[in-house]
Motif scaffolding. Structure first.
Motif, mmCIF file in Angstrom:
data_model
loop_
_atom_site.group_PDB
_atom_site.id
_atom_site.type_symbol
_atom_site.label_atom_id
_atom_site.label_comp_id
_atom_site.label_asym_id
_atom_site.label_seq_id
_atom_site.Cartn_x
_atom_site.Cartn_y
_atom_site.Cartn_z
ATOM 1 N N LEU A 280 0.818 -1.206 0.000
ATOM 2 C CA LEU A 280 0.000 0.000 0.000
ATOM 3 C C LEU A 280 0.862 1.272 0.000
ATOM 4 C CD1 LEU A 280 -2.824 1.205 0.035
ATOM 5 C CD2 LEU A 280 -2.655 1.313 2.513
ATOM 6 N N LEU A 281 1.901 1.289 0.813
ATOM 7 C CA LEU A 281 2.697 2.521 0.886
ATOM 8 C C LEU A 281 3.404 2.787 -0.438
ATOM 9 C CD1 LEU A 281 4.035 2.344 4.544
ATOM 10 C CD2 LEU A 281 2.089 3.620 3.638
ATOM 11 N N ASN A 282 3.816 1.725 -1.132
ATOM 12 C CA ASN A 282 4.393 1.921 -2.467
ATOM 13 C C ASN A 282 3.364 2.492 -3.430
ATOM 14 O OD1 ASN A 282 6.998 1.123 -1.960
ATOM 15 N ND2 ASN A 282 6.615 -1.024 -2.465
ATOM 16 N N TRP A 283 2.129 1.953 -3.362
ATOM 17 C CA TRP A 283 1.085 2.461 -4.269
ATOM 18 C C TRP A 283 0.841 3.947 -4.024
ATOM 19 C CZ3 TRP A 283 -3.110 -1.789 -2.973
ATOM 20 C CH2 TRP A 283 -2.671 -3.028 -3.462
ATOM 21 N N ILE A 284 0.821 4.336 -2.755
ATOM 22 C CA ILE A 284 0.561 5.752 -2.453
ATOM 23 C C ILE A 284 1.714 6.605 -3.000
ATOM 24 C CG2 ILE A 284 0.298 7.429 -0.575
ATOM 25 C CD1 ILE A 284 -1.190 5.228 1.012
ATOM 26 N N GLU B 27 3.688 5.883 -5.462
ATOM 27 C CA GLU B 27 3.733 5.841 -6.926
ATOM 28 C C GLU B 27 2.504 6.480 -7.564
ATOM 29 O OE1 GLU B 27 4.167 1.618 -7.248
ATOM 30 O OE2 GLU B 27 6.333 1.668 -6.942
ATOM 31 N N GLY B 28 1.529 6.890 -6.743
ATOM 32 C CA GLY B 28 0.311 7.510 -7.291
ATOM 33 C C GLY B 28 -0.701 6.503 -7.803
ATOM 34 N N ILE B 29 -0.510 5.214 -7.497
ATOM 35 C CA ILE B 29 -1.459 4.188 -7.945
ATOM 36 C C ILE B 29 -2.737 4.269 -7.115
ATOM 37 C CG2 ILE B 29 -1.822 1.670 -8.036
ATOM 38 C CD1 ILE B 29 1.207 1.444 -8.701
ATOM 39 N N GLU B 30 -2.628 4.577 -5.845
ATOM 40 C CA GLU B 30 -3.784 4.784 -4.975
ATOM 41 C C GLU B 30 -3.619 6.107 -4.243
ATOM 42 O OE1 GLU B 30 -6.539 3.147 -4.652
ATOM 43 O OE2 GLU B 30 -6.071 1.254 -5.664
ATOM 44 N N ALA B 31 -4.752 6.767 -3.984
ATOM 45 C CA ALA B 31 -4.721 8.019 -3.232
ATOM 46 C C ALA B 31 -5.866 8.010 -2.223
ATOM 47 C CB ALA B 31 -4.842 9.211 -4.184
ATOM 48 N N PRO B 32 -5.782 7.143 -1.195
ATOM 49 C CA PRO B 32 -6.896 7.021 -0.248
ATOM 50 C C PRO B 32 -7.056 8.276 0.604
ATOM 51 C CG PRO B 32 -5.002 5.783 0.540
ATOM 52 C CD PRO B 32 -4.641 6.284 -0.826
ATOM 53 N N GLN B 33 -8.313 8.521 1.034
ATOM 54 C CA GLN B 33 -8.523 9.609 2.002
ATOM 55 C C GLN B 33 -8.380 9.079 3.412
ATOM 56 O OE1 GLN B 33 -12.262 11.444 0.999
ATOM 57 N NE2 GLN B 33 -11.402 12.367 -0.846
ATOM 58 N N GLY C 58 -2.928 -12.032 3.794
ATOM 59 C CA GLY C 58 -4.001 -11.364 3.045
ATOM 60 C C GLY C 58 -3.438 -10.331 2.073
ATOM 61 N N GLY C 59 -2.512 -9.520 2.563
ATOM 62 C CA GLY C 59 -1.907 -8.497 1.705
ATOM 63 C C GLY C 59 -1.138 -9.104 0.549
ATOM 64 N N ASN C 60 -0.502 -10.244 0.808
ATOM 65 C CA ASN C 60 0.277 -10.891 -0.259
ATOM 66 C C ASN C 60 -0.614 -11.259 -1.439
ATOM 67 O OD1 ASN C 60 1.299 -13.578 -1.578
ATOM 68 N ND2 ASN C 60 3.102 -12.506 -0.787
ATOM 69 N N LEU C 61 -1.804 -11.780 -1.141
ATOM 70 C CA LEU C 61 -2.691 -12.205 -2.229
ATOM 71 C C LEU C 61 -3.268 -11.010 -2.986
ATOM 72 C CD1 LEU C 61 -4.548 -15.123 -0.431
ATOM 73 C CD2 LEU C 61 -2.573 -15.238 -1.962
ATOM 74 N N LEU C 62 -3.264 -9.838 -2.334
ATOM 75 C CA LEU C 62 -3.831 -8.641 -2.973
ATOM 76 C C LEU C 62 -2.770 -7.756 -3.610
ATOM 77 C CD1 LEU C 62 -6.562 -7.848 -0.323
ATOM 78 C CD2 LEU C 62 -6.921 -8.648 -2.657
ATOM 79 N N GLN C 63 -1.526 -8.216 -3.602
ATOM 80 C CA GLN C 63 -0.505 -7.406 -4.286
ATOM 81 C C GLN C 63 -0.857 -7.327 -5.768
ATOM 82 O OE1 GLN C 63 3.476 -9.334 -5.077
ATOM 83 N NE2 GLN C 63 2.683 -10.845 -3.647
ATOM 84 N N ARG C 64 -0.382 -6.280 -6.424
ATOM 85 C CA ARG C 64 -0.726 -6.065 -7.835
ATOM 86 C C ARG C 64 0.469 -6.355 -8.729
ATOM 87 N NH1 ARG C 64 -4.487 -0.751 -6.981
ATOM 88 N NH2 ARG C 64 -5.936 -1.788 -5.554
ATOM 89 N N THR C 65 0.195 -6.358 -10.022
ATOM 90 C CA THR C 65 1.204 -6.758 -10.996
ATOM 91 C C THR C 65 2.481 -5.918 -10.899
ATOM 92 O OG1 THR C 65 1.645 -7.116 -13.333
ATOM 93 C CG2 THR C 65 0.275 -5.219 -12.800
ATOM 94 N N ASN D 214 -4.101 0.247 -19.222
ATOM 95 C CA ASN D 214 -5.533 0.046 -18.966
ATOM 96 C C ASN D 214 -5.824 -0.426 -17.548
ATOM 97 O OD1 ASN D 214 -6.448 0.707 -21.584
ATOM 98 N ND2 ASN D 214 -5.820 -1.313 -22.328
ATOM 99 N N LYS D 215 -4.862 -1.057 -16.936
ATOM 100 C CA LYS D 215 -5.069 -1.538 -15.566
ATOM 101 C C LYS D 215 -5.071 -0.368 -14.591
ATOM 102 C CE LYS D 215 -3.534 -5.900 -13.585
ATOM 103 N NZ LYS D 215 -4.895 -6.316 -13.440
ATOM 104 N N ARG D 216 -4.233 0.605 -14.872
ATOM 105 C CA ARG D 216 -4.111 1.743 -13.956
ATOM 106 C C ARG D 216 -5.085 2.865 -14.322
ATOM 107 N NH1 ARG D 216 1.663 4.078 -11.849
ATOM 108 N NH2 ARG D 216 0.889 6.078 -11.103
ATOM 109 N N GLU D 217 -5.233 3.089 -15.631
ATOM 110 C CA GLU D 217 -6.116 4.164 -16.129
ATOM 111 C C GLU D 217 -6.969 3.571 -17.245
ATOM 112 O OE1 GLU D 217 -6.125 7.374 -14.836
ATOM 113 O OE2 GLU D 217 -7.917 7.490 -16.118
ATOM 114 N N PRO D 218 -8.174 3.080 -16.923
ATOM 115 C CA PRO D 218 -8.988 2.392 -17.935
ATOM 116 C C PRO D 218 -9.129 3.206 -19.214
ATOM 117 C CG PRO D 218 -10.008 2.210 -15.779
ATOM 118 C CD PRO D 218 -8.841 3.131 -15.605
ATOM 119 N N GLY D 219 -8.923 2.525 -20.349
ATOM 120 C CA GLY D 219 -9.078 3.171 -21.648
ATOM 121 C C GLY D 219 -7.835 3.877 -22.149
#
Ligand SMILES: Cc1cc2nc3c(=O)[nH]c(=O)nc-3n(C[C@H](O)[C@H](O)[C@H](O)COP(=O)(O)OP(=O)(O)OC[C@H]3O[C@@H](n4cnc5c(N)ncnc54)[C@H](O)[C@@H]3O)c2cc1C
Ligand code: SF4
Length: 329
Positions: free
Chosen positions: A33-37, A39-45, A108-115, A129-134
């Motif tokens: 999760l911290l990597n995604w934040i 890298e801009g992949i997720e931006a949770p509130q 649980g987190g291991n199974l939810l890791q992304r590509t 397309n996985k990160r920004e559909p279309g």
């Protein structure tokens, strides 16, 4: 800089009550999760810490195996019952990431890791397309596809799933136990990660209001003779180029039952069902016989320019995994 709120969930019910809210991300080990934040992949509130929830415990016995979602990769790998009865799990885990990451990261987190597709993880905006559909697919549009799928991809995405543990669990007929306010359900590991089809941005079958509480392996799976082979570019701290998990039952040296899954080749752990039909009756020392049985599953492979080598490599890794599983005492 984007800011977010942080809260600790006091109970499972409190976490479930928060989950349906958009822009909420759970945090367990935080190693994804911290990597995604960043890298801009997720931006949770809201980042909701679930590490205080009672979702630990490893139960291995007559009713099969149940591992709590918040068990760390290290603790599961070091568990004596897992090492003895489910060696394929211990081997997949010890070959994952680094000791420091395994001490933090959860099942649980291991199974939810992304590509690990480099275009998905890029810190500049690229077609994905996985990160920004279309937006397109930089890999298919002339990019480097050497690490991408030979099974299960679509014209929209050919990313592979990187979890080693998921491959071992797929070979064990494991299920993910998901809980929501509506109750619990079991999702077979082999179908937990979605194929990209037209919607590569939907990663798994887990719904937005569901928490993973455990993974389970059914009692009928005899896993003592099991093995995980991981082929990677360096011998530690590296994702699989290809991998193979095999679980076999023998009568003497003859295979009577086999379960086989491979990794690094598809958007989900890929079960080799045709091979599993062919393996019974073959002597586990008969390399040519095993090769022929394994080849039965590769007629449907669709390699891309740049990853044709995976077809041969994955077959060799599978033969090795079956032989090493058979050699387990
Ligand atoms: C450098 C590096 C190398 C790595 N190498 C490997 C490797 O070789 N093999 C491999 O398999 N993995 C590898 N990994 C991935 C690593 O295993 C994962 O980062 C880790 O398992 C994620 O677990 P976590 O608890 O830290 O997840 P978190 O980062 O806490 O969470 C990840 C996601 O899962 C969600 N989540 C977590 N727990 C639950 C739950 N119980 N219910 C619902 N949602 C939940 C979170 O909301 C988040 O969306 C590597 C990672 C790094 C950074
Ligand atoms: S393969 Fe999938 S993850 Fe990689 S660039 Fe294409 S759409 Fe994105």
């Amino acid at each position: 800089m984007r800011t977010f709120e942080y809260e600790r969930a006091a109970t499972i019910d409190a976490a479930l009550a928060r989950l349906p809210q958009p822009d909420t991300q759970l945090i367990a080990g935080g190693t994804e999760l911290l990597n995604w934040i960043k890298e801009g992949i997720e931006a949770p509130q809201l980042v909701l810490d679930i590490t205080g929830l009672p979702l630990t415990g490893i139960e291995a016995g007559d009713s099969g195996l149940r591992v709590g979602a918040l068990e760390t990769m290290s603790d599961v790998q070091a568990d004596r019952a897992i090492q003895r009865e489910y060696p394929v799990i211990a081997q997949a885990l010890v070959k994952s990431a680094s000791a420091q990451l395994r001490n933090m990261a959860t099942i649980g987190g291991n199974l939810l890791q992304r590509t690990r597709c480099p275009y998905f993880r890029a810190d500049v905006s690229l077609p994905c397309n996985k990160r920004e559909p279309g937006s397109g697919c930089a890999a298919l549009d002339g990019g480097d596809t050497s690490r991408h799928a030979i099974f299960g991809g679509s014209r929209h995405c050919v990313a592979t799933h990187p979890s080693d543990l998921a491959v071992a669990l797929a070979a064990l007929d494991a299920s993910v136990v998901a809980r929501s306010a509506r109750g619990e359900r079991r999702i077979p590991l082999t179908g937990f990660h979605r194929l990209p089809g037209e919607q590569p941005d939907r990663h798994t079958e887990l719904l937005a209001d569901e928490l993973i509480v455990a993974v389970e392996v059914p009692a009928e799976v005899a896993a003592r003779r099991s093995h995980y082979v991981k082929v990677r570019e360096r011998t530690s701290y590296e994702f699989a180029v290809v991998s193979a998990a095999a679980v076999v039952e023998l009568d003497g040296h003859t295979i009577t039952r086999a379960r086989v899954a491979i990794g690094g080749v598809a958007p989900r752990p890929w079960r080799l069902r045709n091979t599993e039909v062919e393996l019974p009756g073959i002597d586990v020392g008969d390399t040519e016989g095993l090769r022929a049985a394994v080849a039965e599953s590769f007629g449907e492979a669709s390699p891309l320019p740049g990853n044709e080598f995976k077809v041969e490599l994955a077959q060799r890794a599978t033969v090795r995994a079956v032989q090493d599983a058979g050699a387990t005492t």
